[in-house]
Design an enzyme around this catalytic site. Structure first.
Site, short mmCIF file in Angstrom:
data_model
loop_
_atom_site.label_atom_id
_atom_site.label_comp_id
_atom_site.label_asym_id
_atom_site.label_seq_id
_atom_site.Cartn_x
_atom_site.Cartn_y
_atom_site.Cartn_z
N ILE A 12 -4.76 1.18 2.55
CA ILE A 12 -3.71 1.90 1.81
C ILE A 12 -4.25 3.24 1.30
O ILE A 12 -3.60 4.28 1.40
CB ILE A 12 -3.16 1.04 0.65
N ASP A 30 -15.61 5.60 -2.29
CA ASP A 30 -15.55 4.28 -1.64
C ASP A 30 -16.97 3.83 -1.32
O ASP A 30 -17.81 4.65 -0.93
CB ASP A 30 -14.72 4.39 -0.35
N GLN A 69 -7.52 2.14 -5.96
CA GLN A 69 -7.25 1.18 -4.89
C GLN A 69 -8.47 0.29 -4.62
O GLN A 69 -8.34 -0.75 -3.97
CB GLN A 69 -6.91 1.94 -3.59
N TYR A 133 -9.03 -13.89 -6.44
CA TYR A 133 -8.49 -12.54 -6.23
C TYR A 133 -7.26 -12.31 -7.13
O TYR A 133 -7.19 -11.32 -7.86
CB TYR A 133 -8.11 -12.39 -4.75
N LYS A 137 -6.55 -9.75 -10.46
CA LYS A 137 -5.45 -8.77 -10.54
C LYS A 137 -4.62 -9.00 -11.81
O LYS A 137 -4.17 -8.04 -12.44
CB LYS A 137 -4.55 -8.86 -9.30
N ASN A 160 3.31 -7.80 0.86
CA ASN A 160 2.45 -7.87 2.06
C ASN A 160 2.55 -6.58 2.87
O ASN A 160 3.54 -6.38 3.57
CB ASN A 160 2.82 -9.08 2.90
N VAL A 161 1.51 -5.79 2.79
CA VAL A 161 1.54 -4.45 3.39
C VAL A 161 1.01 -4.51 4.83
O VAL A 161 0.01 -5.19 5.09
CB VAL A 161 0.69 -3.47 2.56
N LYS A 169 -9.77 -4.32 7.94
CA LYS A 169 -9.69 -5.44 7.00
C LYS A 169 -9.98 -6.77 7.72
O LYS A 169 -10.11 -7.80 7.09
CB LYS A 169 -8.30 -5.49 6.36
N1 LIG Z 1 -2.80 -4.64 1.82
C1 LIG Z 1 -2.05 -5.48 1.09
O1 LIG Z 1 -1.20 -6.20 1.61
C2 LIG Z 1 -2.23 -5.52 -0.41
C3 LIG Z 1 -1.39 -6.40 -1.14
C4 LIG Z 1 -1.55 -6.46 -2.51
C5 LIG Z 1 -2.48 -5.66 -3.16
N2 LIG Z 1 -3.28 -4.84 -2.44
C6 LIG Z 1 -4.27 -4.02 -3.17
O2 LIG Z 1 -4.21 -2.68 -2.70
C7 LIG Z 1 -5.51 -2.07 -2.78
C8 LIG Z 1 -5.89 -1.52 -1.43
O3 LIG Z 1 -5.96 -2.60 -0.49
P1 LIG Z 1 -6.16 -2.39 1.06
O4 LIG Z 1 -5.23 -3.29 1.74
O5 LIG Z 1 -6.15 -0.94 1.36
O6 LIG Z 1 -7.62 -3.01 1.25
P2 LIG Z 1 -8.97 -2.40 1.81
O7 LIG Z 1 -9.96 -3.50 1.73
O8 LIG Z 1 -8.73 -1.77 3.14
O9 LIG Z 1 -9.33 -1.24 0.77
C9 LIG Z 1 -10.12 -1.43 -0.38
C10 LIG Z 1 -11.21 -0.37 -0.37
O10 LIG Z 1 -11.97 -0.49 -1.58
C11 LIG Z 1 -13.32 -0.24 -1.25
N3 LIG Z 1 -14.16 -0.85 -2.29
C12 LIG Z 1 -14.29 -2.19 -2.56
N4 LIG Z 1 -15.13 -2.36 -3.60
C13 LIG Z 1 -15.51 -1.11 -4.00
C14 LIG Z 1 -16.37 -0.64 -5.03
N5 LIG Z 1 -17.00 -1.49 -5.86
N6 LIG Z 1 -16.57 0.70 -5.16
C15 LIG Z 1 -15.93 1.55 -4.32
N7 LIG Z 1 -15.10 1.16 -3.34
C16 LIG Z 1 -14.90 -0.16 -3.18
C17 LIG Z 1 -13.50 -0.87 0.12
O11 LIG Z 1 -14.61 -0.37 0.83
C18 LIG Z 1 -12.18 -0.51 0.80
O12 LIG Z 1 -12.29 0.71 1.50
C19 LIG Z 1 -6.46 -3.16 -3.27
O13 LIG Z 1 -6.64 -3.02 -4.66
C20 LIG Z 1 -5.71 -4.44 -2.95
O14 LIG Z 1 -6.08 -5.50 -3.81
C21 LIG Z 1 -3.18 -4.75 -1.07
#
Ligand SMILES: NC(=O)c1ccc[n+]([C@@H]2O[C@H](COP(=O)([O-])OP(=O)(O)OC[C@H]3O[C@@H](n4cnc5c(N)ncnc54)[C@H](O)[C@@H]3O)[C@@H](O)[C@H]2O)c1
Length: 298
Positions: A12, A30, A69, A133, A137, A160-161, A169
């Site tokens: 995202i 990141d 994020q 998890y 949150k 759910n994205v 991922k």
């Molecule tokens: N994709 C979904 O369906 C979904 C649903 C609900 C919530 N979310 C939330 O949205 C956000 C983005 O999710 P996403 O799907 O892009 O996941 P993703 O895993 O692709 O992105 C998360 C990013 O955070 C980075 N990261 C993790 N720990 C870190 C740290 N300590 N320091 C710096 N960077 C760090 C990772 O390297 C990764 O690039 C997250 O907070 C996730 O919990 C996503």
């Protein structure tokens, strides 16, 4: 605007960074735990590879907005201590920074906080997080709302994205991505018996839209980011067959999990009121838009 995106190499975050870069000065932080820099191909901003739990965020000056994020996003990761250290600990460090800088904070929460609660899921219903998890949150949401009157803080409970740039991922990528990969490998898509479980799937372009709108929210708050429509896994396979021009049949197997969300569906009234947001992509339109990426495997 000067914008900091934590986790901006991830799914995202990278979609957000690439959308915002035209008119804004963007810095992405990141640690590459889950993201891959390939997601940021074409990114012209500043990329800092570091860990938000240990780095000094105060090196970043004059940020107007922080999109937080960064997170452990694998919902099956069961080390509760590590989950809290990274997700809540990282969030607190970001909060300290925005409180001092008087920046706007928009952060990613999750629909996981509702567990198997009633649908449509409302922001004010009793939360029932069922894994490490989701608990992390819901702790973030509590922490955020303690500061809601000090600065503008908007928490987004993403449902759910799915969409481009989710491939890194791996097993945590959406069911849409997983099923499409199986079908591309010429296998029948495998789902739990009997495919009637449903999810509020939302296309990443809509999620980026909601996330950007949050900056202009009328006030602090926590809102759902979903479509308000739940789609069964059986229907996802039908749509993928239509879009990919295939005719695979689902292969059903027993669900091994004791906890499993049978349905997720957002109540979308609050997000409409606070952000003026409504999803524009139906599931059919979203998967059609996603088609070329699915086909190329990117
Ligand atoms: N994709 C979904 O369906 C979904 C649903 C609900 C919530 N979310 C939330 O949205 C956000 C983005 O999710 P996403 O799907 O892009 O996941 P993703 O895993 O692709 O992105 C998360 C990013 O955070 C980075 N990261 C993790 N720990 C870190 C740290 N300590 N320091 C710096 N960077 C760090 C990772 O390297 C990764 O690039 C997250 O907070 C996730 O919990 C996503």
């Amino acid at each position: 605007m000067k914008i900091l995106i934590t986790g901006g190499v991830g799914f995202i975050g990278s979609n957000l960074a690439l959308t915002l870069q035209r008119d804004n000065d963007i810095t992405v932080v990141d640690n590459l735990l889950g993201g891959n820099t390939e997601n940021l191909t074409g990114f012209r901003g500043n990329l800092v590879i570091d860990d938000i739990t240990s780095m000094n965020l105060f090196q970043f000056k004059d940020m107007d907005v922080v999109f937080h994020q960064a997170s452990i996003t694998d919902t099956t990761f069961s080390d509760g201590k590590k989950m809290v250290e990274v997700n809540l600990g990282g969030f607190k460090k970001v909060l300290d920074f925005v409180l001092k800088e008087r920046a706007i904070l928009v952060y990613a929460s999750s629909a996981g906080v509702y567990g198997n609660g009633p649908c449509p899921m409302r922001e004010d219903q009793k939360l029932s997080p069922q894994n490490a998890y989701a608990r992390s949150k819901s702790l973030m949401d509590e922490e955020a709302m303690r500061h809601k009157d000090e600065i503008k803080i908007v928490g987004l409970r993403y449902f759910n994205v799915y969409g481009p740039r989710e491939r890194y991922k791996k097993k945590a990528a959406s069911m849409i991505y997983q099923l499409a990969q199986q079908m591309k490998a010429n296998k029948n898509p495998r789902i739990f018996k009997y495919g009637e479980q449903s999810r509020d799937f939302i296309y990443v372009k809509d999620v980026v839209d909601a996330t950007i709108r949050a900056v202009k929210a009328k006030e602090s708050g926590i809102v759902n980011v979903g479509t308000g429509v739940a789609i069964t896994f059986n229907r996802i396979i039908e749509i993928l067959n239509e879009v990919l021009g295939t005719s695979f049949k689902p292969e059903y197997f027993d669900n091994p999990y004791s906890f499993y969300q049978n349905e997720t569906r957002a109540d979308t009234r609050r997000v409409k009121e606070l952000l003026g947001f409504e999803a524009r992509y139906s599931i059919e339109e979203g998967i059609r838009d996603y088609r070329s990426t699915i086909k190329s495997g990117k």
